[in-house]
Design a protein around this motif. Structure first.
Motif, PDB file in Angstrom:
ATOM      1  N   UNK A 126      11.120 -13.095   9.417  1.00  0.00           N
ATOM      2  CA  UNK A 126      10.061 -13.088   8.812  1.00  0.00           C
ATOM      3  C   UNK A 126       9.392 -12.179   8.069  1.00  0.00           C
ATOM      4  N   UNK A 127       9.156 -11.419   7.225  1.00  0.00           N
ATOM      5  CA  UNK A 127       8.186 -10.518   6.718  1.00  0.00           C
ATOM      6  C   UNK A 127       6.931 -10.545   7.798  1.00  0.00           C
ATOM      7  N   UNK A 128       5.556  -9.642   7.534  1.00  0.00           N
ATOM      8  CA  UNK A 128       5.049  -9.910   8.086  1.00  0.00           C
ATOM      9  C   UNK A 128       4.158 -10.342   6.749  1.00  0.00           C
ATOM     10  N   UNK A 129       2.516 -11.257   7.221  1.00  0.00           N
ATOM     11  CA  UNK A 129       2.220 -10.985   6.110  1.00  0.00           C
ATOM     12  C   UNK A 129       1.481  -9.579   5.069  1.00  0.00           C
ATOM     13  N   UNK A 130       0.777  -9.148   5.809  1.00  0.00           N
ATOM     14  CA  UNK A 130      -0.600  -8.102   5.753  1.00  0.00           C
ATOM     15  C   UNK A 130       0.726  -6.542   4.913  1.00  0.00           C
ATOM     16  N   UNK A 131       0.610  -5.830   4.381  1.00  0.00           N
ATOM     17  CA  UNK A 131       1.216  -4.211   3.913  1.00  0.00           C
ATOM     18  C   UNK A 131       0.477  -3.514   5.024  1.00  0.00           C
ATOM     19  N   UNK A 132       1.598  -3.096   5.062  1.00  0.00           N
ATOM     20  CA  UNK A 132       1.215  -1.779   6.183  1.00  0.00           C
ATOM     21  C   UNK A 132      -0.256  -0.065   6.118  1.00  0.00           C
ATOM     22  N   UNK A 133      -1.423  -0.702   6.926  1.00  0.00           N
ATOM     23  CA  UNK A 133      -1.859   0.673   6.734  1.00  0.00           C
ATOM     24  C   UNK A 133      -2.076   1.751   6.901  1.00  0.00           C
ATOM     25  N   UNK A 134      -0.689   2.464   6.771  1.00  0.00           N
ATOM     26  CA  UNK A 134      -0.823   3.523   7.183  1.00  0.00           C
ATOM     27  C   UNK A 134       0.126   3.369   7.593  1.00  0.00           C
ATOM     28  N   UNK A 135       0.975   5.404   7.584  1.00  0.00           N
ATOM     29  CA  UNK A 135       2.320   5.750   8.165  1.00  0.00           C
ATOM     30  C   UNK A 135       2.622   5.051   9.035  1.00  0.00           C
ATOM     31  N   UNK A 136       3.896   4.976   8.440  1.00  0.00           N
ATOM     32  CA  UNK A 136       5.086   3.840   9.603  1.00  0.00           C
ATOM     33  C   UNK A 136       6.138   5.139  10.495  1.00  0.00           C
ATOM     34  N   UNK A 137       6.463   4.956  11.372  1.00  0.00           N
ATOM     35  CA  UNK A 137       7.317   5.614  12.540  1.00  0.00           C
ATOM     36  C   UNK A 137       8.234   5.748  11.512  1.00  0.00           C
ATOM     37  N   UNK A 138       8.823   4.116  10.456  1.00  0.00           N
ATOM     38  CA  UNK A 138      10.192   4.537  10.006  1.00  0.00           C
ATOM     39  C   UNK A 138      10.518   5.291   9.270  1.00  0.00           C
ATOM     40  N   UNK A 139       9.154   5.571   8.452  1.00  0.00           N
ATOM     41  CA  UNK A 139       9.672   6.093   7.205  1.00  0.00           C
ATOM     42  C   UNK A 139      10.663   7.289   7.109  1.00  0.00           C
ATOM     43  N   UNK A 140      11.313   7.898   6.262  1.00  0.00           N
ATOM     44  CA  UNK A 140      12.505   8.370   6.222  1.00  0.00           C
ATOM     45  C   UNK A 140      14.010   8.136   6.796  1.00  0.00           C
ATOM     46  N   UNK A 141      13.085   7.108   7.585  1.00  0.00           N
ATOM     47  CA  UNK A 141      14.575   5.941   8.096  1.00  0.00           C
ATOM     48  C   UNK A 141      15.576   5.012   7.454  1.00  0.00           C
ATOM     49  N   UNK A 142      14.401   3.916   7.803  1.00  0.00           N
ATOM     50  CA  UNK A 142      13.919   2.825   6.865  1.00  0.00           C
ATOM     51  C   UNK A 142      13.173   2.925   5.398  1.00  0.00           C
ATOM     52  N   UNK A 143      14.195   2.211   4.783  1.00  0.00           N
ATOM     53  CA  UNK A 143      13.287   1.910   3.127  1.00  0.00           C
ATOM     54  C   UNK A 143      12.565   1.407   3.374  1.00  0.00           C
ATOM     55  N   UNK A 144      11.147   1.784   2.746  1.00  0.00           N
ATOM     56  CA  UNK A 144       9.070   0.555   2.898  1.00  0.00           C
ATOM     57  C   UNK A 144      10.299  -0.598   1.723  1.00  0.00           C
ATOM     58  N   UNK A 145       9.032  -2.014   1.175  1.00  0.00           N
ATOM     59  CA  UNK A 145       7.627  -1.688   1.782  1.00  0.00           C
ATOM     60  C   UNK A 145       8.020  -2.041   3.725  1.00  0.00           C
ATOM     61  N   UNK A 146       6.669  -2.331   3.999  1.00  0.00           N
ATOM     62  CA  UNK A 146       6.276  -2.457   5.426  1.00  0.00           C
ATOM     63  C   UNK A 146       4.792  -3.206   5.795  1.00  0.00           C
ATOM     64  N   UNK A 147       5.200  -3.382   6.816  1.00  0.00           N
ATOM     65  CA  UNK A 147       4.245  -4.834   6.639  1.00  0.00           C
ATOM     66  C   UNK A 147       3.451  -4.578   8.157  1.00  0.00           C
ATOM     67  N   UNK A 148       2.524  -5.499   8.836  1.00  0.00           N
ATOM     68  CA  UNK A 148       1.547  -6.121   9.944  1.00  0.00           C
ATOM     69  C   UNK A 148       1.311  -7.256  10.152  1.00  0.00           C
ATOM     70  N   UNK A 149       1.728  -7.806  10.881  1.00  0.00           N
ATOM     71  CA  UNK A 149       1.406  -9.067  11.199  1.00  0.00           C
ATOM     72  C   UNK A 149      -0.498  -8.920  11.452  1.00  0.00           C
ATOM     73  N   UNK A 150      -1.316  -8.756  11.839  1.00  0.00           N
ATOM     74  CA  UNK A 150      -2.824  -8.188  12.230  1.00  0.00           C
ATOM     75  C   UNK A 150      -3.083  -6.852  12.461  1.00  0.00           C
ATOM     76  N   UNK A 151      -3.618  -6.679  11.981  1.00  0.00           N
ATOM     77  CA  UNK A 151      -4.655  -5.554  12.240  1.00  0.00           C
ATOM     78  C   UNK A 151      -5.608  -5.522  13.214  1.00  0.00           C
TER      79      UNK A 151
END
Length: 242
Positions: free
Chosen positions: A44-69
């Motif tokens: 399952x994807x998290x409910x919220x789009x990432x609010x900052x840079x992901x450590x996996x940029x350039x390794x895995x494709x976006x979109x990226x998600x967060x469960x909470x902040x």
């Protein structure tokens, strides 16, 4: 009764911080087929789009998600209740699920869910959580991290369900994952030599995980659900930090 015992445990899988369900799916492909064929893993994807840079940029494709902040020092949490509602809605519509597999942020969240559920603070409409598989996780309120208000009493009593914990020797969350063990009754542990990731298991680790699966298969399950099991067709040949 024999059919019930043979049904694969159905597991809802929660990915790490600023990644996504597809990434965790790929990472779990490092586990041997002897393990994967015994579990029905749903990602399952998290409910919220990432609010900052992901450590996996350039390794895995976006979109990226967060469960909470949370704020920078993890003393204030945001959108935590909304996250719980999101997971509950998914479980009600797509369940039943027997347990959770969580990685990193997903493991922090998964570890707190049984206590919150038993107190009527989360997943009230969903089936009871029967087991947890926690990879590179930790405990809210231990060491470096604060506690969301709803999870403030999640560990007030020992969590008495089967739990399997992956702890990496080079994981920056090793101390957090070790502290989490005290929250569970008879936790099962797989130690591995690498960092913050899903490891490839040695023979001892495979034996431990298969033994854990045998244990959870003996737990009375929810009614079978008519669904197509997630396929495992992709492989990864390297370790990353996420």
């Amino acid at each position: 009764m024999e059919v019930e015992k043979q049904r694969k445990p159905r597991v809802l899988c929660l990915h790490g911080f600023r990644t996504n369900a597809k990434i965790l799916h790929k990472l779990t492909r490092r586990l041997p087929e002897t393990v994967l064929q015994k579990l029905d893993l749903v990602f399952l994807d998290g409910p919220f789009p990432a609010e900052g840079k992901s450590d996996v940029e350039g390794i895995y494709d976006p979109p990226y998600y967060e469960w909470f902040q949370a704020n920078q020092d993890f003393t204030e949490f945001f959108n935590f209740e909304e996250c719980l509602t999101y997971i509950e809605d998914y479980m009600v519509k797509n369940g039943p699920f027997d347990g959770f597999l969580g990685f990193s942020q997903g493991a922090f969240l998964s570890a707190a869910l049984p206590g919150m559920q038993s107190q009527g603070l989360a997943l009230r409409k969903a089936e009871r959580i029967k087991f947890l598989i926690l990879i590179s996780g930790g405990k809210f309120g231990a060491k470096k991290f604060g506690v969301p208000k709803l999870a403030s009493n999640a560990f007030s009593k020992p969590i008495d369900i089967p739990s399997l914990h992956f702890i990496g020797e080079k994981d920056f969350l090793k101390e957090e994952g070790t502290a989490l063990l005290d929250a569970f009754v008879n936790p099962c542990v797989i130690h591995h030599p690498i960092g913050h990731t899903v490891p490839r298991l040695d023979d001892k680790g495979v034996k431990t995980m298969l033994g854990f699966i045998d244990k959870i298969q003996s737990i009375p399950s929810s009614l079978p659900h008519n669904t197509t099991t997630t396929t495992h067709s992709e492989t990864e040949a390297f370790d990353i930090l996420i």
